[in-house]
Design a protein around this motif. Sequence first.
Motif, PDB file in Angstrom:
ATOM      1  N   LEU A   4     -41.451 -27.768 131.652  1.00  0.00           N
ATOM      2  CA  LEU A   4     -40.535 -28.103 130.462  1.00  0.00           C
ATOM      3  C   LEU A   4     -41.152 -27.404 129.207  1.00  0.00           C
ATOM      4  O   LEU A   4     -40.539 -26.758 128.415  1.00  0.00           O
ATOM      5  CB  LEU A   4     -40.203 -29.479 130.386  1.00  0.00           C
ATOM      6  CG  LEU A   4     -39.312 -30.120 131.168  1.00  0.00           C
ATOM      7  CD1 LEU A   4     -39.005 -31.618 131.162  1.00  0.00           C
ATOM      8  CD2 LEU A   4     -38.028 -29.254 131.250  1.00  0.00           C
ATOM      9  N   ALA A   5     -42.388 -27.778 128.904  1.00  0.00           N
ATOM     10  CA  ALA A   5     -43.273 -27.216 128.008  1.00  0.00           C
ATOM     11  C   ALA A   5     -43.473 -25.562 128.041  1.00  0.00           C
ATOM     12  O   ALA A   5     -43.222 -24.997 126.759  1.00  0.00           O
ATOM     13  CB  ALA A   5     -44.627 -27.721 127.867  1.00  0.00           C
ATOM     14  N   ALA A   6     -43.592 -25.094 129.058  1.00  0.00           N
ATOM     15  CA  ALA A   6     -43.498 -23.568 129.121  1.00  0.00           C
ATOM     16  C   ALA A   6     -42.373 -23.043 128.727  1.00  0.00           C
ATOM     17  O   ALA A   6     -42.184 -21.932 128.296  1.00  0.00           O
ATOM     18  CB  ALA A   6     -44.049 -23.220 130.773  1.00  0.00           C
ATOM     19  N   ALA A   7     -40.980 -23.560 129.271  1.00  0.00           N
ATOM     20  CA  ALA A   7     -39.827 -23.078 128.881  1.00  0.00           C
ATOM     21  C   ALA A   7     -39.608 -23.069 127.424  1.00  0.00           C
ATOM     22  O   ALA A   7     -38.800 -22.358 126.988  1.00  0.00           O
ATOM     23  CB  ALA A   7     -38.798 -23.783 129.807  1.00  0.00           C
ATOM     24  N   GLU A   8     -39.766 -24.421 126.956  1.00  0.00           N
ATOM     25  CA  GLU A   8     -39.641 -24.564 125.339  1.00  0.00           C
ATOM     26  C   GLU A   8     -40.484 -23.504 124.692  1.00  0.00           C
ATOM     27  O   GLU A   8     -40.088 -22.708 123.584  1.00  0.00           O
ATOM     28  CB  GLU A   8     -40.101 -25.600 124.873  1.00  0.00           C
ATOM     29  CG  GLU A   8     -39.729 -26.094 123.467  1.00  0.00           C
ATOM     30  CD  GLU A   8     -40.253 -27.414 123.083  1.00  0.00           C
ATOM     31  OE1 GLU A   8     -41.351 -27.691 122.730  1.00  0.00           O
ATOM     32  OE2 GLU A   8     -39.321 -28.308 123.208  1.00  0.00           O
ATOM     33  N   GLU A   9     -41.720 -23.020 125.054  1.00  0.00           N
ATOM     34  CA  GLU A   9     -42.678 -22.392 124.462  1.00  0.00           C
ATOM     35  C   GLU A   9     -42.333 -20.693 124.714  1.00  0.00           C
ATOM     36  O   GLU A   9     -42.564 -19.766 123.802  1.00  0.00           O
ATOM     37  CB  GLU A   9     -44.306 -22.234 124.783  1.00  0.00           C
ATOM     38  CG  GLU A   9     -44.834 -23.632 124.260  1.00  0.00           C
ATOM     39  CD  GLU A   9     -46.000 -24.204 125.062  1.00  0.00           C
ATOM     40  OE1 GLU A   9     -46.564 -23.203 125.672  1.00  0.00           O
ATOM     41  OE2 GLU A   9     -46.451 -25.041 124.947  1.00  0.00           O
TER      42      GLU A   9
END
Length: 116
Positions: free
Chosen positions: A41-46
Amino acid sequence: MRVKIESTGGFAGDQVMVALYDTDELPKDQADKVREAVDALAAAEESGEPGEIGADLPAYRVTVGDVGGDQRVFEVVGTHPDAVDGPLTVLLRGPGEPGEPPEGKPHNKPPSPSGL
């Protein structure tokens, strides 16, 4: 690490908690699945990927952090039907493998650590 998932939105603007995990209380393999899903989720947001748009799409708020510590919140709108192993799907269905249900319980519903 604690992870809380809430279903948000709808016509009434309600928020309903659908899952709550504490990786300190899970077996290592299940805790690792939760951490991997949160990292995804963090990678997709970044990456700045645009989310889906639509008032009728399912929406979820995923709050991650430690008690009394910093928290990070991810807003996820919509789901892709082909994303069976997507991070949100993993968090919603639970990090454990479906097993044999207790006597008298139906076989068609995977276990949920939130009890919902």
